[in-house]
Enzyme design. Sequence first.
Site, short mmCIF file in Angstrom:
data_model
loop_
_atom_site.label_atom_id
_atom_site.label_comp_id
_atom_site.label_asym_id
_atom_site.label_seq_id
_atom_site.Cartn_x
_atom_site.Cartn_y
_atom_site.Cartn_z
N GLY A 187 26.64 51.03 31.36
CA GLY A 187 25.68 52.00 31.91
C GLY A 187 25.89 52.17 33.41
O GLY A 187 27.02 52.07 33.91
N SER A 188 24.81 52.38 34.12
CA SER A 188 24.89 52.86 35.50
C SER A 188 25.59 51.92 36.49
O SER A 188 26.04 52.37 37.54
CB SER A 188 23.49 53.16 36.03
OG SER A 188 22.90 54.18 35.26
#
Lengths: 279, 138
Positions: A46-47
């Site tokens: 993810g981020s």
Amino acid sequence: MAIVMVPQTGEILAMANYPTFDPNNYTAFAAENYINNAVHDSYSPGSVFKLVTYSAAINEGLINPDGAVDCGGGVLKIPGRQIVDKHCLESISYPEAMAVSSNIAAMKTGLALGRENFYNYVQKFGFGQPAGVELPGETGGILRTPKAWSGDSLPSMSIGYEIGVSALQMTAAFATIANNGFKIQPHIIKEIRSADGKVLSATEPQKVQVVTAETARALRQMLHQAVLTGTGKRARLNGYTSAGKTGTAWKYNPKLKRVDASKYVASFIGMAPAEIRRS
Amino acid sequence: VIAVVMDEPSGGARDGGQVSAPVFREIAEQILPELEVVPDAEIRPDVLRAEDIPSEIEPSAVPVNEMISGENETPIPAKNDEIGKKAADTEKPKEPAPPKKENARPTGDKKSVRQKTAALINEKPKNKSSGERTKGKT
């Protein structure tokens, strides 16, 4: 799981997994607890993976870290779907884009890089192959070659999906930024001595420059912003500056054959002191 | 560099900023003085310290909590430590009972230790001192 690593030397100071087990009484614990997930488990980051995307683009001179990114009203059309980003509606600075963890800003950055360029940096940061620590069962993660990518793979990977990483690989990538762009092979053995204290062998970890010191400094500034005003506020320290990135990745559900918003991998990877003034 | 990765954290707030960042903080604030890293920012003795965050985050994974509070080199009034410990002591027996504030955020899930932690972390006031916070608890 948690990992503590010295970026300048590559030494792993601590590695923890939970749920855990007692090696002296292992039969009392579930077998899956025996696994060292910090090196064994491959997941979508993810981020936190935006670190790689921005590092690559800044290093290639494609974006100016002091400049701004225009999110085009908070909507981005990519093949097959439309991304809506309420965190970035108009033009915001790159540190701010990192702070609010804007998906569109990161996707646009990834698209600006192009497939091959992005893929090269992902590899250079150490993904797709084991990080090389002296522990058994280390995964290399999952990294497909650009040939196998679909139309939306590049923007998806820019925000940390369609890729599998280990916590150790991700830690090593952040350590590269902390260490002015030099990636150091993570290791747990410093040296081996005989009973009389003679050094039999000393670990000489591999050292590779992935990005310039200037790029690394810009990234630390962006990560510092994320802790100051962004999603990582709870990582502010007493007595030290810190820099880091949050990640909340939806997990892939094999039954639904897509990511499932009810199951997360929640991470924070950071460094302290942030060292933004020096170097 | 410290990485904190949680697989499927349950209950309450579950994103990296809510559940993992505080763990980073807890580890960093204990480990940096231990490694003799020179502080490069202001030390705020009135701020809610990592030691004051309820240790239930991962009870068996973070057993060093109380041990460290005595050894920590960061100048902090001893009073705070005592309050912190007292709070920890009085809170532990309550563990099985659903935390009071929990009712304010019904989730429908089973009440769990993690949920409680998430809720507590969630409520952590931005600029309150540990004194103020623990007052309400005891």
